[in-house]
Scaffold this motif. Structure first.
Motif, PDB file in Angstrom:
ATOM      1  N   ILE A  68      62.278  21.807  88.544  1.00 27.35           N
ATOM      2  CA  ILE A  68      61.113  20.922  88.695  1.00 27.35           C
ATOM      3  C   ILE A  68      60.518  21.006  90.102  1.00 27.35           C
ATOM      4  CG2 ILE A  68      61.794  19.263  86.887  1.00 27.35           C
ATOM      5  CD1 ILE A  68      62.412  17.365  89.269  1.00 27.35           C
ATOM      6  N   LEU A  69      61.331  21.446  91.080  1.00 29.18           N
ATOM      7  CA  LEU A  69      60.782  21.549  92.438  1.00 29.18           C
ATOM      8  C   LEU A  69      60.286  22.969  92.739  1.00 29.18           C
ATOM      9  CD1 LEU A  69      62.939  19.132  94.616  1.00 29.18           C
ATOM     10  CD2 LEU A  69      60.633  18.851  93.736  1.00 29.18           C
ATOM     11  N   HIS A  70      59.741  23.616  91.722  1.00 25.48           N
ATOM     12  CA  HIS A  70      59.087  24.913  91.908  1.00 25.48           C
ATOM     13  C   HIS A  70      57.933  24.710  92.889  1.00 25.48           C
ATOM     14  CE1 HIS A  70      56.512  28.370  90.872  1.00 25.48           C
ATOM     15  NE2 HIS A  70      57.670  28.951  90.571  1.00 25.48           N
ATOM     16  N   PRO A  71      57.624  25.713  93.760  1.00 26.93           N
ATOM     17  CA  PRO A  71      56.550  25.523  94.751  1.00 26.93           C
ATOM     18  C   PRO A  71      55.215  25.087  94.139  1.00 26.93           C
ATOM     19  CG  PRO A  71      57.643  27.647  95.064  1.00 26.93           C
ATOM     20  CD  PRO A  71      58.291  27.003  93.879  1.00 26.93           C
ATOM     21  N   SER A  72      54.978  25.449  92.880  1.00 32.91           N
ATOM     22  CA  SER A  72      53.672  25.122  92.271  1.00 32.91           C
ATOM     23  C   SER A  72      53.561  23.659  91.832  1.00 32.91           C
ATOM     24  CB  SER A  72      53.454  26.010  91.039  1.00 32.91           C
ATOM     25  OG  SER A  72      54.451  25.719  90.067  1.00 32.91           O
ATOM     26  N   THR A  73      54.691  22.961  91.756  1.00 33.52           N
ATOM     27  CA  THR A  73      54.655  21.573  91.273  1.00 33.52           C
ATOM     28  C   THR A  73      53.737  20.728  92.155  1.00 33.52           C
ATOM     29  OG1 THR A  73      56.820  21.750  90.268  1.00 33.52           O
ATOM     30  CG2 THR A  73      56.108  19.529  90.862  1.00 33.52           C
ATOM     31  N   LEU A  74      52.971  19.872  91.495  1.00 32.01           N
ATOM     32  CA  LEU A  74      51.964  19.074  92.209  1.00 32.01           C
ATOM     33  C   LEU A  74      52.426  17.635  92.405  1.00 32.01           C
ATOM     34  CD1 LEU A  74      49.025  20.436  90.073  1.00 32.01           C
ATOM     35  CD2 LEU A  74      49.244  20.782  92.536  1.00 32.01           C
ATOM     36  N   LEU A  75      52.160  17.106  93.589  1.00 28.38           N
ATOM     37  CA  LEU A  75      52.483  15.715  93.899  1.00 28.38           C
ATOM     38  C   LEU A  75      51.165  14.988  94.155  1.00 28.38           C
ATOM     39  CD1 LEU A  75      55.292  16.490  96.545  1.00 28.38           C
ATOM     40  CD2 LEU A  75      55.588  16.204  94.078  1.00 28.38           C
ATOM     41  N   TYR A  76      50.782  14.094  93.259  1.00 28.00           N
ATOM     42  CA  TYR A  76      49.525  13.345  93.418  1.00 28.00           C
ATOM     43  C   TYR A  76      49.856  11.944  93.943  1.00 28.00           C
ATOM     44  CZ  TYR A  76      47.250  16.488  89.936  1.00 28.00           C
ATOM     45  OH  TYR A  76      46.748  17.555  89.231  1.00 28.00           O
ATOM     46  N   ALA A  77      49.025  11.432  94.839  1.00 29.32           N
ATOM     47  CA  ALA A  77      49.228  10.057  95.315  1.00 29.32           C
ATOM     48  C   ALA A  77      47.877   9.414  95.618  1.00 29.32           C
ATOM     49  CB  ALA A  77      50.091  10.065  96.586  1.00 29.32           C
ATOM     50  N   PRO A  78      47.767   8.095  95.515  1.00 33.92           N
ATOM     51  CA  PRO A  78      48.836   7.154  95.216  1.00 33.92           C
ATOM     52  C   PRO A  78      48.866   6.777  93.731  1.00 33.92           C
ATOM     53  CG  PRO A  78      46.908   5.944  95.971  1.00 33.92           C
ATOM     54  CD  PRO A  78      46.510   7.394  95.903  1.00 33.92           C
ATOM     55  N   GLU A  79      50.102   6.565  93.238  1.00 37.95           N
ATOM     56  CA  GLU A  79      50.270   5.910  91.938  1.00 37.95           C
ATOM     57  C   GLU A  79      50.882   4.548  92.263  1.00 37.95           C
ATOM     58  OE1 GLU A  79      50.878   7.840  88.461  1.00 37.95           O
ATOM     59  OE2 GLU A  79      51.592   6.075  87.396  1.00 37.95           O
ATOM     60  N   ILE A  80      50.178   3.493  91.954  1.00 41.69           N
ATOM     61  CA  ILE A  80      50.672   2.150  92.292  1.00 41.69           C
ATOM     62  C   ILE A  80      50.551   1.270  91.056  1.00 41.69           C
ATOM     63  CG2 ILE A  80      50.471   0.165  93.867  1.00 41.69           C
ATOM     64  CD1 ILE A  80      49.112   1.970  95.877  1.00 41.69           C
ATOM     65  N   LYS A  81      51.618   0.547  90.745  1.00 38.69           N
ATOM     66  CA  LYS A  81      51.593  -0.385  89.618  1.00 38.69           C
ATOM     67  C   LYS A  81      51.577  -1.794  90.183  1.00 38.69           C
ATOM     68  CE  LYS A  81      51.888   2.933  86.668  1.00 38.69           C
ATOM     69  NZ  LYS A  81      50.592   3.520  86.364  1.00 38.69           N
ATOM     70  N   PHE A  82      50.417  -2.425  90.032  1.00 35.28           N
ATOM     71  CA  PHE A  82      50.259  -3.781  90.574  1.00 35.28           C
ATOM     72  C   PHE A  82      50.711  -4.825  89.550  1.00 35.28           C
ATOM     73  CE2 PHE A  82      47.192  -1.460  93.248  1.00 35.28           C
ATOM     74  CZ  PHE A  82      47.546  -1.937  94.488  1.00 35.28           C
ATOM     75  N   PHE A  83      52.015  -4.944  89.349  1.00 39.96           N
ATOM     76  CA  PHE A  83      52.507  -6.012  88.463  1.00 39.96           C
ATOM     77  C   PHE A  83      52.921  -7.171  89.381  1.00 39.96           C
ATOM     78  CE2 PHE A  83      53.918  -2.018  86.421  1.00 39.96           C
ATOM     79  CZ  PHE A  83      53.245  -2.120  85.228  1.00 39.96           C
ATOM     80  N   ASP A  84      52.060  -7.490  90.340  1.00 43.68           N
ATOM     81  CA  ASP A  84      52.531  -8.273  91.470  1.00 43.68           C
ATOM     82  C   ASP A  84      52.273  -9.763  91.419  1.00 43.68           C
ATOM     83  OD1 ASP A  84      49.960  -7.430  91.491  1.00 43.68           O
ATOM     84  OD2 ASP A  84      49.776  -7.381  93.653  1.00 43.68           O
TER      85      ASP A  84
ATOM     86  N   GLY B  55      55.093 -10.928  93.147  1.00 42.06           N
ATOM     87  CA  GLY B  55      56.235 -10.171  92.640  1.00 42.06           C
ATOM     88  C   GLY B  55      56.251  -8.798  93.297  1.00 42.06           C
ATOM     89  N   PRO B  56      57.248  -7.959  92.966  1.00 42.22           N
ATOM     90  CA  PRO B  56      57.283  -6.610  93.542  1.00 42.22           C
ATOM     91  C   PRO B  56      56.182  -5.710  92.981  1.00 42.22           C
ATOM     92  CG  PRO B  56      59.175  -7.014  92.108  1.00 42.22           C
ATOM     93  CD  PRO B  56      58.346  -8.241  92.065  1.00 42.22           C
ATOM     94  N   ILE B  57      55.849  -4.652  93.707  1.00 38.81           N
ATOM     95  CA  ILE B  57      54.953  -3.631  93.160  1.00 38.81           C
ATOM     96  C   ILE B  57      55.713  -2.304  93.128  1.00 38.81           C
ATOM     97  CG2 ILE B  57      52.724  -4.628  93.813  1.00 38.81           C
ATOM     98  CD1 ILE B  57      52.670  -2.747  96.204  1.00 38.81           C
TER      99      ILE B  57
END
Ligand SMILES: Cc1cc2nc3c(=O)[nH]c(=O)nc-3n(C[C@H](O)[C@H](O)[C@H](O)COP(=O)(O)OP(=O)(O)OC[C@H]3O[C@@H](n4cnc5c(N)ncnc54)[C@H](O)[C@@H]3O)c2cc1C
Length: 459
Positions: free
Chosen positions: A377-393, A202-204
């Protein structure tokens, strides 16, 4: 060796609600087996409940209509909301503020769903499990026991081998309900192959977790605790959505051994100054490569490599300028980064090195649109963490009782592609249980019995 009428693998919401339903329907000889020493599965995580048929369950997959879904949702709700520390956090009836937000989102080409939501918080996880267990009477719990194989025997029986403290023990049952969650999904996929159970990919969902100073998102989370925004991107026409918002929460890591993924939760008693939520892009693959599991693993392994064994985090300020985040400037006041103190210490770096370009395009386009709906929400301090992956696959084709093509093997919950979340998992467990009870009654010619078992606390 012990024999049971039904052996349930997994004590998460799918397994527990299946057992409750089976007991209600008069099936007595049930065992739940789990590799952990404590019954729970994902019930120890956060505990946001979405009581809405559009969230966490696919009606086509479960072969139910909206009315039936609402009926199940009400049953699940009645059980969870009897737990006193489960609190309603989103009220949808006659909420004009929700209509206003919906209109603003619509103007920016974004779908906005505001479901009725309740929450208990990770710190109340054990108490909710005790509450759920109080609905169970005779069900036997075989804990600290990892199922290693399921074998077909003669006489319509399955033999389950499990390992407990280094020793193997065997159990027989004519019916198996596999509810192994995402952590047991690949083990079950391999085991199902040996039994001849059909499955496909299935998709992830692949994306990032965003963490920002709480005040930037409060305008919306004060109205809808876990707002669901759904984007169809202009450039690639792909689907991106927000998921699992935790106001006052923390970013957490999920350890998969060969890599770590990011996730998030919130406590009930202690709040942080931040909010986090996931932004994920649904990815389905066709020819010549349809293995979404391998695709997701490849991305996760890439981050593992780039982050020195950890996920990566990047400030929006750095992302905008096309440069990596670095330890030395991570909390720079000059760049206004001190506005958001990371709740999870992973490797500062560049998330665009690990994600495919199409996914980065989709996520950034969606974030820019979200910033128009909730400016800030796109203030310079906002953090982007990766990866977030949902394996409903891993997807198992089933009939309306969630029985697979192999008679006596039923499936439920997130690990088998039947749900995405606690409420959906519980519902899929109940549907499978009804099918199982029908099958057993037919074989044993048991009379119909439907007994409501009240909680032991008398509520
Ligand atoms: C950090 C985090 C936060 C989350 N927050 C939320 C939220 O707020 N709201 C929400 O709806 N959902 C949330 N989820 C998702 C939620 O936990 C799952 O949707 C839900 O638990 C799925 O239920 P399940 O019964 O299908 O599987 P699970 O709850 O995962 O249970 C499966 C059980 O099977 C057992 N098992 C697996 N393989 C074997 C084996 N071989 N032998 C024996 N036992 C085995 C596992 O030990 C586990 O206990 C969160 C998840 C995480 C990781």
């Amino acid at each position: 060796m012990k024999s049971y009428d039904v052996l349930i693998i997994g004590s998460g919401p799918a397994g527990l609600f299946a057992a409750m339903e089976l007991e209600k329907m008069g099936i007595g000889n049930i065992a739940i087996i789990d590799r952990h020493a404590y019954t729970a599965g994902g019930l120890l995580n956060d505990g946001k409940l979405n009581f809405d048929h559009r969230i966490g369950l696919d009606l086509n997959e479960l072969k139910i209509d909206v009315d039936t879904a609402c009926h199940y949702i009400n049953e699940v709700k009645a059980i969870f909301t009897r737990f006193p520390r489960c609190r309603q956090v989103t009220y949808v009836n006659k909420n004009e503020k929700i209509d206003v937000l919906m209109n603003i989102a619509y103007e920016h080409g974004v779908e906005f769903i505001a479901p009725e939501q309740w929450h208990w918080g990770t710190d109340n996880g054990k108490a909710i499990v005790d509450h759920l267990r109080s609905y169970l009477g005779k069900t036997v719990f075989l804990l600290d026991s990892e199922v290693i194989s399921i074998e077909k025997r003669t006489g319509h029986l399955y033999r389950v081998a499990a390992r407990k403290k280094g020793k193997i023990f065997l159990s027989d049952a004519p019916v198996i309900l596999a509810a192994p969650g995402r952590s047991g999904a690949y083990w079950f996929r391999d085991t199902a192959k040996t039994l001849g159970v059909d499955h496909n990919f299935g998709p992830i969902d692949v994306g990032i977790r965003i963490e920002l100073n709480r005040k930037f998102y409060e305008e919306i989370t004060n109205i809808v605790y876990d707002p669901k925004f759904i984007f169809r991107t202009n450039r690639h026409k792909d689907r991106v959505r927000t998921f699992c918002t935790n106001p006052g929460g923390r970013v957490r890591l999920e350890n998969y051994g060969q890599f770590k993924l990011v996730n998030g939760d919130a406590l009930s008693g202690r709040k942080t100054s931040n909010t986090n939520f996931a932004l994920i892009n649904t990815v389905a693959l066709t020819t010549p490569f349809s293995d979404t599991t391998e695709f997701g693993h490849m991305i996760a392994r890439q981050f593992h490599l780039l982050g020195g064994g950890q996920p990566i985090v990047q400030r929006v300020g750095d992302f905008r300028e096309g440069r990596r985040s670095a330890k030395s400037t991570f909390d720079s006041r000059i760049r206004h980064f001190e506005m958001c103190k990371a709740t999870c210490l992973v490797t500062p770096g560049d998330i665009t090195l690990g994600l495919p370009a199409r996914i980065v395009d989709n996520l950034w386009e969606s974030l820019k649109r979200l910033d128009k709906i909730i400016p800030g929400i796109l203030h310079p301090s906002t953090l982007l963490y990766a990866p977030e992956i949902k394996f409903f696959d891993t997807h198992f084709p089933t009939d309306q009782n969630l029985e697979t093509n192999v008679s006596g093997i039923f499936v439920a919950g997130d690990g088998t592609g039947k749900s995405r979340g606690i409420v959906g998992a519980a519902i899929s467990g109940m549907i499978a249980a009804k099918g199982i009870a029908g099958k057993i009654r037919c074989k044993q010619r048991l009379p119909f019995s439907h007994q409501i078992i009240p909680a032991k606390d008398g509520k």
